[in-house]
Design a protein around this motif. Structure first.
Motif, PDB file in Angstrom:
ATOM      1  N   ASP A   1      24.344  -8.928-104.835  1.00  0.00           N
ATOM      2  CA  ASP A   1      25.205 -10.088-104.595  1.00  0.00           C
ATOM      3  C   ASP A   1      24.581 -11.078-103.613  1.00  0.00           C
ATOM      4  OD1 ASP A   1      27.229  -9.128-106.276  1.00  0.00           O
ATOM      5  OD2 ASP A   1      28.041  -7.862-104.673  1.00  0.00           O
ATOM      6  N   VAL A   2      23.423 -10.706-103.068  1.00  0.00           N
ATOM      7  CA  VAL A   2      22.717 -11.548-102.098  1.00  0.00           C
ATOM      8  C   VAL A   2      21.425 -12.057-102.720  1.00  0.00           C
ATOM      9  CG1 VAL A   2      21.557 -11.579 -99.842  1.00  0.00           C
ATOM     10  CG2 VAL A   2      23.721 -10.332-100.119  1.00  0.00           C
ATOM     11  N   LEU A   3      21.106 -13.317-102.500  1.00  0.00           N
ATOM     12  CA  LEU A   3      19.849 -13.883-102.996  1.00  0.00           C
ATOM     13  C   LEU A   3      18.785 -13.801-101.902  1.00  0.00           C
ATOM     14  CD1 LEU A   3      21.070 -17.087-104.883  1.00  0.00           C
ATOM     15  CD2 LEU A   3      20.635 -14.790-105.800  1.00  0.00           C
ATOM     16  N   ALA A   4      17.520 -13.750-102.319  1.00  0.00           N
ATOM     17  CA  ALA A   4      16.412 -13.671-101.365  1.00  0.00           C
ATOM     18  C   ALA A   4      15.337 -14.671-101.760  1.00  0.00           C
ATOM     19  CB  ALA A   4      15.827 -12.264-101.343  1.00  0.00           C
ATOM     20  N   GLY A   5      14.723 -15.257-100.746  1.00  0.00           N
ATOM     21  CA  GLY A   5      13.630 -16.195-100.986  1.00  0.00           C
ATOM     22  C   GLY A   5      12.791 -16.328 -99.738  1.00  0.00           C
ATOM     23  N   ARG A   6      11.818 -17.236 -99.785  1.00  0.00           N
ATOM     24  CA  ARG A   6      10.909 -17.383 -98.654  1.00  0.00           C
ATOM     25  C   ARG A   6      10.793 -18.834 -98.220  1.00  0.00           C
ATOM     26  NH1 ARG A   6       8.310 -12.850 -97.050  1.00  0.00           N
ATOM     27  NH2 ARG A   6       8.554 -11.082 -98.472  1.00  0.00           N
ATOM     28  N   THR A   7      10.594 -18.982 -96.906  1.00  0.00           N
ATOM     29  CA  THR A   7      10.335 -20.306 -96.352  1.00  0.00           C
ATOM     30  C   THR A   7       8.891 -20.686 -96.634  1.00  0.00           C
ATOM     31  OG1 THR A   7       9.558 -19.484 -94.218  1.00  0.00           O
ATOM     32  CG2 THR A   7      11.936 -19.775 -94.470  1.00  0.00           C
ATOM     33  N   ARG A   8       8.539 -21.904 -96.288  1.00  0.00           N
ATOM     34  CA  ARG A   8       7.145 -22.323 -96.430  1.00  0.00           C
ATOM     35  C   ARG A   8       6.227 -21.461 -95.564  1.00  0.00           C
ATOM     36  NH1 ARG A   8       5.971 -27.657 -98.206  1.00  0.00           N
ATOM     37  NH2 ARG A   8       4.364 -27.810 -96.601  1.00  0.00           N
ATOM     38  N   THR A   9       6.764 -20.950 -94.443  1.00  0.00           N
ATOM     39  CA  THR A   9       5.962 -20.110 -93.549  1.00  0.00           C
ATOM     40  C   THR A   9       6.005 -18.643 -93.955  1.00  0.00           C
ATOM     41  OG1 THR A   9       7.861 -20.008 -92.049  1.00  0.00           O
ATOM     42  CG2 THR A   9       6.151 -21.643 -91.558  1.00  0.00           C
TER      43      THR A   9
ATOM     44  N   GLU B   1      17.362 -11.758-106.678  1.00  0.00           N
ATOM     45  CA  GLU B   1      18.372 -11.003-105.949  1.00  0.00           C
ATOM     46  C   GLU B   1      17.701 -10.153-104.870  1.00  0.00           C
ATOM     47  OE1 GLU B   1      20.269  -8.692-108.925  1.00  0.00           O
ATOM     48  OE2 GLU B   1      21.272 -10.407-109.877  1.00  0.00           O
ATOM     49  N   SER B   2      18.416  -9.913-103.787  1.00  0.00           N
ATOM     50  CA  SER B   2      17.923  -9.032-102.739  1.00  0.00           C
ATOM     51  C   SER B   2      17.763  -7.619-103.293  1.00  0.00           C
ATOM     52  CB  SER B   2      18.903  -9.014-101.558  1.00  0.00           C
ATOM     53  OG  SER B   2      18.611  -7.945-100.682  1.00  0.00           O
ATOM     54  N   LYS B   3      16.721  -6.920-102.861  1.00  0.00           N
ATOM     55  CA  LYS B   3      16.487  -5.549-103.316  1.00  0.00           C
ATOM     56  C   LYS B   3      17.578  -4.598-102.833  1.00  0.00           C
ATOM     57  CE  LYS B   3      11.462  -6.075-103.558  1.00  0.00           C
ATOM     58  NZ  LYS B   3      10.146  -5.656-103.015  1.00  0.00           N
ATOM     59  N   LYS B   4      18.256  -4.989-101.740  1.00  0.00           N
ATOM     60  CA  LYS B   4      19.281  -4.118-101.162  1.00  0.00           C
ATOM     61  C   LYS B   4      20.688  -4.438-101.648  1.00  0.00           C
ATOM     62  CE  LYS B   4      16.667  -3.285 -96.884  1.00  0.00           C
ATOM     63  NZ  LYS B   4      16.667  -3.418 -95.406  1.00  0.00           N
TER      64      LYS B   4
ATOM     65  N   VAL C   1      23.929 -15.630 -99.443  1.00  0.00           N
ATOM     66  CA  VAL C   1      24.815 -15.590-100.612  1.00  0.00           C
ATOM     67  C   VAL C   1      24.774 -16.961-101.281  1.00  0.00           C
ATOM     68  CG1 VAL C   1      27.192 -15.313-101.405  1.00  0.00           C
ATOM     69  CG2 VAL C   1      26.305 -13.847 -99.572  1.00  0.00           C
ATOM     70  N   GLY C   2      24.569 -16.940-102.594  1.00  0.00           N
ATOM     71  CA  GLY C   2      24.489 -18.196-103.327  1.00  0.00           C
ATOM     72  C   GLY C   2      24.610 -17.951-104.814  1.00  0.00           C
ATOM     73  N   PRO C   3      24.723 -19.001-105.607  1.00  0.00           N
ATOM     74  CA  PRO C   3      24.855 -18.850-107.063  1.00  0.00           C
ATOM     75  C   PRO C   3      23.551 -18.362-107.696  1.00  0.00           C
ATOM     76  CG  PRO C   3      24.600 -21.161-106.481  1.00  0.00           C
ATOM     77  CD  PRO C   3      24.727 -20.421-105.187  1.00  0.00           C
ATOM     78  N   LYS C   4      23.666 -17.555-108.746  1.00  0.00           N
ATOM     79  CA  LYS C   4      22.480 -17.046-109.443  1.00  0.00           C
ATOM     80  C   LYS C   4      21.637 -18.183-110.029  1.00  0.00           C
ATOM     81  CE  LYS C   4      23.399 -12.523-109.208  1.00  0.00           C
ATOM     82  NZ  LYS C   4      23.870 -12.247-107.857  1.00  0.00           N
TER      83      LYS C   4
END
Length: 520
Positions: A470-478, A464-467, A485-488
């Protein structure tokens, strides 16, 4: 204990005039300060740390690091580890957690619940050290309220002579101090601290061995740190790491490959190969096996993403570039600390490359991996830095077009050669230069992120986003941060996200069912 340690002059740092030696033998010394006994098995010694002995590093493979007599020492008790600093410290904390869980302890995040609290510290900058001493002070009332609580200080700060002296003299509520080379000794030292009711110190200045078979409690089930080597032999004039982490010593390739294969079997999506100077890997091993060879083997293992950090420009060879250019699970993100953009300052820093050599290397990497993101570290206000030399740093940032940069104000670290230089750039000037540097870095980062607008990227969802939960967070290959927003259920998985808004430090997007374009 060496004669050098027996004759150590503690008064060099603090007033130990009321300290007296209770007993002393070849194994340990017991001294008494302000009514409390302190057992010293060994303590940090910068002079010894500067001597790089050519002894072979021992690879230890203990069957069990937890003695039978302490296997249930933690039954019904809880521990808390606070980790400061770099990924290496995070990795060390995972090892310590593994040992404590093996002793029957249960982990907690609540300070008041803990029976053992370990502060795994960072010494790289003064601010990090101040935070730890602040926390040491904050824990004193809890220790007075709960005398049976064991408080320990470990990590890089504990390898500093002055820190150990300060704790002995000023912070009598600390029970345990141990270093970066003897983490595997934690069960023994904790036993002594609990049963002896005295402060226990064991910090090896001698170079550490490589200890395999360490129990490990990984906090993340998606991303894993894999240590491939320890220490650093570069001795940059501002850096304390060669003294706190010791000489470069590489794990054997077969041990690393076995660990990575095991992580792949467990379903990990990403690993990061760790080392203080990670691309010096293999230089201490027989033959010519280097990081490029290791990465080439890991490239064939079924794990989606492989990163490495932190590298040094002097050790970034052509073979490594050639291997990384294969892509696949070797991601397109290069973190290559330059530290400064002026050759004279680089020489004062002991970096042993020039501005021109760094630019040549960076261009070679960009040519081989055109879509790679490029990040770096920069230090402002090094002794004798002129405005003209600072301008060289700004022009280097402009020329390379770094995707991001970690920027710092120089602060002297005791025991390093730079600490003997006059710190002659006023703090007001340092702050003003840092502000200008950050403005430029942010501007370039924003422009680089705009290239991602409306593109679809591969994202490893970290949580989940730290802020906003309800928002998910992740990283690209770079290594760009993406919020969407997406399912848990997507946490821990690789998904595709269309970028709807590019910001300076992150990207916003919306999840898509299938990629139209794979752009990283």
């Amino acid at each position: 204990m060496s004669d050098q340690n027996k004759t150590k002059d503690y008064s060099k740092y603090f007033d130990f005039s009321d300290a007296r030696v209770v007993s002393e033998d070849d194994e340990k010394k017991i001294i008494k300060i302000k009514g409390r006994e302190i057992t010293i098995y060994d303590q940090p010694n910068y002079r010894a740390g500067r001597k790089r002995k050519r002894e072979d590093v021992q690879v230890l493979r203990p069957e069990n690091l937890i003695p039978e007599e302490v296997a249930n020492l933690g039954a019904g008790k809880k521990f808390l580890i606070r980790t400061y600093g770099c990924q290496m410290n995070v990795h060390d904390s995972e090892n310590m957690s593994g040992l404590l869980l093996g002793m029957g302890f249960e982990e907690t995040t609540e300070t008041e619940e803990a029976d053992v609290i370990l502060l795994n510290t960072c010494a790289i900058r003064e601010n990090a050290e101040n935070k730890v001493f602040g926390e040491i002070g904050n824990l004193k009332p809890l220790k007075l309220e709960k005398p049976e609580l064991i408080i320990g200080v470990c990590g890089c700060m504990s390898q500093e002579e002055s820190v150990v002296g300060k704790i002995m003299e000023k912070h009598q509520h600390i029970d345990l101090i141990f270093g970066t080379h003897n983490i595997h000794r934690l069960p023994h030292l904790l036993r002594d601290a609990i049963f002896g009711k005295e402060m226990v110190i064991e910090v090896w200045s001698k170079e550490g061995d490589i200890v395999e078979n360490m129990p490990r409690s990984r906090k993340n089930k998606t991303q894993a740190w894999v240590n491939i080597m320890y220490g650093c032999d570069k001795f940059c004039t501002y850096c304390i790491v060669p003294y706190t982490r010791g000489k470069e010593r590489s794990r054997l390739p077969e041990d690393i490959i076995a660990e990575v294969r095991d992580l792949a079997r467990q379903g990990y999506k990403e690993i990061t190969l760790l080392g203080q100077n990670v691309n010096a890997y293999g230089k201490d091993l027989p033959g010519s096996y280097r990081l490029g060879d290791l990465m080439n083997e890991i490239h064939k293992i079924d794990i989606p993403r492989v990163r490495f950090t932190t590298s040094h420009p002097r050790d970034f060879d052509d073979h490594l570039i050639e291997v990384l250019a294969q892509g696949g699970n070797l991601v397109e993100h290069i973190h290559l600390p330059v530290q400064h953009g002026n050759s004279d300052i680089l020489k004062l820093m002991g970096r042993k490359y020039t501005r021109e050599q760094y630019i040549t290397l960076a261009n070679k990497i960009k040519q081989a991996i055109p879509n790679a993101s490029f990040t770096t570290d920069l230090i402002v206000g090094f002794p004798n830095e002129t405005e003209e030399q600072f301008q060289d740093m700004l022009s280097l940032v402009e020329e390379i077009q770094f995707d991001a940069a970690y920027t710092y104000i120089y602060s002297p670290r005791e025991g390093t050669p730079a600490a003997r230089m006059e710190d002659n750039v006023p703090m007001s000037v340092k702050k003003e230069r840092l502000a200008r540097l950050n403005a430029l870095v942010n501007d370039i980062s924003n422009k680089r992120n705009l290239d991602y607008q409306d593109k679809i990227v591969e994202v490893l969802v970290e949580g989940e986003s730290k802020k906003n939960e309800d928002v998910l967070a992740g990283r690209t290959r770079t290594n760009r941060l993406v919020n969407f927003v997406g399912p848990k259920s997507a946490i821990g998985e690789i998904v595709y996200v269309k970028i709807t808004e590019a910001k300076t430090w992150s990207l916003d997007g919306e999840i898509v069912s299938a990629p139209e374009v794979k752009a990283q």
